[in-house]
Design an enzyme around this catalytic site. Sequence first.
Site, PDB file in Angstrom:
ATOM      1  N   ALA A 135      39.337 -32.716 -62.769  1.00 24.02           N
ATOM      2  CA  ALA A 135      39.340 -31.292 -62.433  1.00 24.02           C
ATOM      3  C   ALA A 135      38.802 -31.076 -61.027  1.00 24.02           C
ATOM      4  CB  ALA A 135      38.496 -30.522 -63.446  1.00 24.02           C
ATOM      5  N   ASP A 136      39.202 -29.964 -60.416  1.00 23.52           N
ATOM      6  CA  ASP A 136      38.786 -29.663 -59.046  1.00 23.52           C
ATOM      7  C   ASP A 136      37.272 -29.634 -58.898  1.00 23.52           C
ATOM      8  OD1 ASP A 136      39.361 -28.586 -56.253  1.00 23.52           O
ATOM      9  OD2 ASP A 136      38.196 -26.948 -57.106  1.00 23.52           O
TER      10      ASP A 136
ATOM     11  N   ARG B  20      43.423 -21.143 -66.458  1.00 21.45           N
ATOM     12  CA  ARG B  20      42.661 -19.970 -66.874  1.00 21.45           C
ATOM     13  C   ARG B  20      43.555 -18.837 -67.371  1.00 21.45           C
ATOM     14  NH1 ARG B  20      38.700 -20.651 -61.746  1.00 21.45           N
ATOM     15  NH2 ARG B  20      40.577 -21.704 -61.013  1.00 21.45           N
TER      16      ARG B  20
ATOM     17  N   LYS C  72      30.692 -25.238 -68.399  1.00 23.99           N
ATOM     18  CA  LYS C  72      30.561 -23.990 -69.149  1.00 23.99           C
ATOM     19  C   LYS C  72      31.945 -23.383 -69.362  1.00 23.99           C
ATOM     20  CE  LYS C  72      31.533 -21.611 -65.383  1.00 23.99           C
ATOM     21  NZ  LYS C  72      32.871 -21.017 -65.286  1.00 23.99           N
TER      22      LYS C  72
ATOM     23  N   ARG D  88      32.842 -31.084 -56.161  1.00 21.37           N
ATOM     24  CA  ARG D  88      31.409 -30.818 -56.142  1.00 21.37           C
ATOM     25  C   ARG D  88      30.575 -31.827 -56.927  1.00 21.37           C
ATOM     26  NH1 ARG D  88      30.244 -25.662 -54.359  1.00 21.37           N
ATOM     27  NH2 ARG D  88      28.210 -26.587 -53.959  1.00 21.37           N
TER      28      ARG D  88
END
Length: 353
Positions: free
Chosen positions: A15-16, A167, A99, A21
């Site tokens: 995932a991005d 999403r 989350k 990050r």
Amino acid sequence: MSTPAPLRIGVLGCADIAVRRMLPAMAALPETEVAAVASRDPEKAAAAAAPYGAAAVLGYEALLRRDDVDAVYVPLPAALHAEWTGAALRAGKHVLAEKPLTTDPESTAALLDLAEAAGLALMENVMFVHHRLHADVRALVADGVIGELRSMHASFGIPRLPESDIRHDPELGGGALGDVGVYPLRAAQHLLGDDLDVLGAHLVRGAGSRVETAGGALLATPAGVTAHIAFGMDHGYRSAYELWGSAGRLTVERAYTPPAGHRPVVRLETRTGVEERVLDADDQVRNTVAAFAAHVASARAGEPVAHDREAPLRQARLLDAVRRRAAPVRPVPEAARPRAEAAAGPARTPSGP
């Protein structure tokens, strides 16, 4: 005294948020290392793993079987969190999961119970609560800078995402409440306490969308402090909260997803005038990974953990209460869409986590 070996973390998916990050933060901390990255696409796994000298693994099950992985990071779509977090715990791995931890309170409680019974660390990746800014804000409020707290306004909105984005997919747990609404709702819990009553809520499904794209809620503490919450994923970007007291207001912008080098500004408006306090920069991503490593160290030692294991459950119950209070979700009429899109202008994706 020898230095403990770093926590070896395997990542389920590319995932991005993981690539951009989390992987760099895990590699930079001496307490952790990137041991393996799994994907159903071997090229994606290899590309994500290569900068860290980590193993590229085909398939999530194969990563969970590896003896050189102590802990697992789960950045998968929300609807898959319960399945793969549970699988990782049953494989004896500590887990840091994005989350929301799951899409319902019952599944969240089951995972927390599973981790506790196995003596494993389980932590939900809500990063902004690890930024020192919010502790500083709480201290200011406790010191009475704005008098007695009366209300909170918190909002988080992002520009419209491509229709192909996960999403927008209800089967993958998409929707504005769990993806962006969780930020201001968790901020209300973090700053006002967990005993919040949902007085009202509203969820809106944009024209043509299969998930809610915006919403709001009115919360209250037992003492009568209210929290006005707004969120959406078809909006001009906003990431802020305001605390309003009997003697002034305190406002924070870029509250939830600041880059590591950003110096937060706390704006105080009181009877004596307006003051802007520029705080030190902080790296909430690094802090989160360090907190997870410390949580694992405590679990391994059989010691009480400083991390609040019940926080994901209280958050899940609040999200569920908002959704129940808002049902049914109101659709936006098709005729309203062109005006909204014209007003919004071109979409931009925020740079935060």
